[in-house]
Write a protein that holds these residues in place. Structure first.
Motif, mmCIF file in Angstrom:
data_model
loop_
_atom_site.group_PDB
_atom_site.id
_atom_site.type_symbol
_atom_site.label_atom_id
_atom_site.label_comp_id
_atom_site.label_asym_id
_atom_site.label_seq_id
_atom_site.Cartn_x
_atom_site.Cartn_y
_atom_site.Cartn_z
ATOM 1 N N GLU A 141 1.430 0.545 8.919
ATOM 2 C CA GLU A 141 0.347 1.162 8.163
ATOM 3 C C GLU A 141 0.599 2.656 8.032
ATOM 4 O O GLU A 141 1.186 3.294 8.922
ATOM 5 N N PRO A 142 0.170 3.248 6.916
ATOM 6 C CA PRO A 142 0.424 4.673 6.670
ATOM 7 C C PRO A 142 -0.118 5.598 7.744
ATOM 8 O O PRO A 142 0.394 6.711 7.916
ATOM 9 N N ASP A 195 0.860 -1.190 0.000
ATOM 10 C CA ASP A 195 0.000 0.000 0.000
ATOM 11 C C ASP A 195 0.896 1.240 0.000
ATOM 12 O O ASP A 195 1.548 1.544 1.003
ATOM 13 N N LYS A 196 0.920 1.944 -1.116
ATOM 14 C CA LYS A 196 1.839 3.088 -1.252
ATOM 15 C C LYS A 196 1.188 4.420 -0.897
ATOM 16 O O LYS A 196 1.727 5.490 -1.208
ATOM 17 N N THR A 197 0.057 4.357 -0.191
ATOM 18 C CA THR A 197 -0.600 5.583 0.261
ATOM 19 C C THR A 197 0.356 6.392 1.138
ATOM 20 O O THR A 197 0.878 5.886 2.130
ATOM 21 N N GLY A 198 0.590 7.626 0.776
ATOM 22 C CA GLY A 198 1.443 8.514 1.575
ATOM 23 C C GLY A 198 2.914 8.188 1.549
ATOM 24 O O GLY A 198 3.714 8.831 2.255
#
Length: 528
Positions: free
Chosen positions: A149-150, A15-18
């Motif tokens: 997690e982001p 998950d590349k969020t942020g």
């Protein structure tokens, strides 16, 4: 335990969020970045300096990326005890550099499960290197900060700014606890799925895993702590629902809404609209109709007193006509597959009323597990996925039920499946007219249901209860004829029950004597 400065970070995320903002913020604070595969590519394309993990290990990624971080120079950098002469000596001897921050989120196994990926795809979404690094960094949280997690990126940066580029032990400990819980939930999802694929109904080890959906103010009572977790899977229900408006859901709201929506899922929306009204996890009114508003009005008529402050579940998208009617009395929650714009606006006028849209109906035939805790352990069973529409009904009396009676029998047995045992349900013309729940004696449930029907008739100004000419469903067999006598007294003309009592012949004889039709389902629906 002291603050620990962050000089080097290893980032490897699905998950590349942020991600880019976080990587840039670290770089601006003088942190050296190490990364893998697609994560390294994304960071480099953002114009940031990043070393590929292969430069750290001296080995390229291989086997389609299955092997890239499983190396002593990675795990040594995460696990080394800073200040320990032996560990420091090993690091120097083998050219291992310390890693102070690990940022890893795992291959999306739960997402693959939710989309019902095929077997090979599921296997490829099992992360190996990620959990190994997370566990190593978490064990060594005295020195290493781990982020899974982001949502925690900002907390790390804030601590670095407040502490000269370092994180506190308190933060590292909290993040390590989260990290261990994350890998536990991840492995639980994998183990549960693979046990199912292997046909192992009672695996030697069982684990439960979930992701926090909502912290709750309290549990069933104000002195109890509570939270709501979502498990991996794709079944529609309260866990998939989006709250469009209203007060925060409570523990009891969620529990009751689940009970209501599970029952709503028993009714095919292509055949008829259906409405379920629940109070304290038991249905107090259920009905089908040509429209949602008709179904709601018929369900409400069964027990208008109990419906006050209840949960309303629908098997079709909420429309304006139904919304106007439902908001006439105090209702805690409305849940439906969807809601149109006009209905949303009508409900919005009641600012505290919670409106949930689940995206679909729960499949009553879906496989799954039901779990209940006991002192020192927990019980696990398969979901009660039996539906009366799939059962072969056996007529055991001299009189065969009419088509209308048979339709009402099926309707009543669907409802009885979702009523706390001992359960008795009277139904007529596709609507409940009396529900008796949770009694220690089946005859008491029959009498309570009949009494509620009398009260509902009085409230509606009727001269006799709607149980006259109704059918009656029992979730389990009648152990004695006295329960049947109570139903006969209430005016029922037909009975649906599982059968299987040593006194079945006695009960059948009493039905024949009274001119009732009776069918056996062969399936019991205890619900404790």
């Amino acid at each position: 335990m002291s603050d620990r400065p962050i000089a080097r970070a290893l980032l490897s995320v699905s998950d590349k969020t942020g991600l880019i903002d976080f990587a840039r913020a670290l770089s601006e604070r003088g942190v050296a970045l190490v990364s893998t595969g697609g994560t390294a590519k994304a960071i480099a394309e953002a114009g940031l300096k990043v070393d590929d993990v292969s430069a750290l290990t001296g080995f390229p990624e291989m086997m389609d990326g299955r092997v890239k971080t499983l190396h002593p120079k990675v795990h040594g950098g995460l696990l080394a005890i800073r200040g320990d002469a032996g560990h420091e000596g090993s690091m120097a001897e083998h050219a291992i550099v310390p890693i102070d921050l690990l940022v890893v989120n795992l291959y999306p196994f739960e997402a693959a499960l939710a989309r019902k990926a095929d077997y090979d795809d599921m296997v490829e979404n099992i992360d190996v290197g990620g959990p190994a690094m997370i566990r190593g960094a978490s064990k060594n949280h005295a020195f290493v900060t781990v982020v899974v997690e982001p949502a925690d990126y900002d907390a790390v940066l804030a601590e670095m700014d407040a502490n000269g580029g370092a994180t506190t032990f308190a933060l590292r400990k909290r993040l390590a606890a989260k990290a261990f819980s994350r890998t536990a939930a991840y492995d639980a999802a994998i183990g549960t799925w693979l046990s199912g694929e292997a046909g192992d109904e009672t695996p030697a080890f069982a684990a439960l895993g979930g992701t926090l959906a909502q912290g709750l103010r309290y549990g069933e009572n104000p002195h109890q702590r509570a939270a709501f977790y979502r498990t991996a899977g794709s079944r529609f229900g309260v866990a998939t629902a989006k709250q469009l408006q209203g007060k925060e859901l409570s523990y009891n709201n969620i529990n009751d809404t689940d009970a209501a929506y599970e029952l709503a899922g028993e009714f095919d929306p292509a055949k008829a609209a259906a409405c379920v009204i629940v109070k304290h996890a038991n249905p107090c009114g259920v009905a089908e109709g040509s429209s949602l508003v008709e179904a709601y009005e018929r369900a409400l008529a069964c027990d208008p007193v109990s419906a006050f402050g209840g949960i309303v579940a629908l098997n079709r998208p909420l429309d304006a006509e139904a919304a106007r009617k439902i908001v006439e009395i105090f209702t805690e929650v409305i849940i439906a597959p969807e809601a149109d714009e006009e209905a949303r606006a009508i409900v919005a006028a009641k600012k505290n009323l919670r409106l949930l849209v689940a995206g679909g109906l729960p499949d009553p035939r879906a496989k799954g597990l039901a779990v209940r805790t006991v002192a020192g352990g927990f019980l696990v069973q398969s979901r009660d996925d039996a539906t009366v529409d799939d059962l072969e009904l056996k007529v055991v009396t001299k009189r065969t039920p009419s088509e209308r009676e048979l339709a009402d029998m099926r309707f009543a047995f669907k409802v009885a499946k979702h009523v706390k045992s001992n359960a008795i349900v009277y139904a007529k013309d596709g609507a409940t007219v009396g529900v008796g729940a949770g009694q220690m004696s089946r005859v008491d449930s029959a009498r309570i249901a009949a009494r509620k029907a009398l009260d509902a008739a009085a409230a509606a100004g009727l001269s006799e209860p709607l149980t006259r000419g109704s059918v009656v469903a029992s979730d389990a067999f009648f152990p004695f004829a006295d329960g049947l006598d109570a139903a006969i007294e209430a005016g029922a003309t037909a009975v649906i029950q599982p059968g299987g009592s040593v006194r079945d012949d006695e009960v059948i004889a009493r039905a024949d004597e009274a001119g009732l039709a009776m069918v056996f389902t062969g399936v019991r629906h205890f619900r404790h």
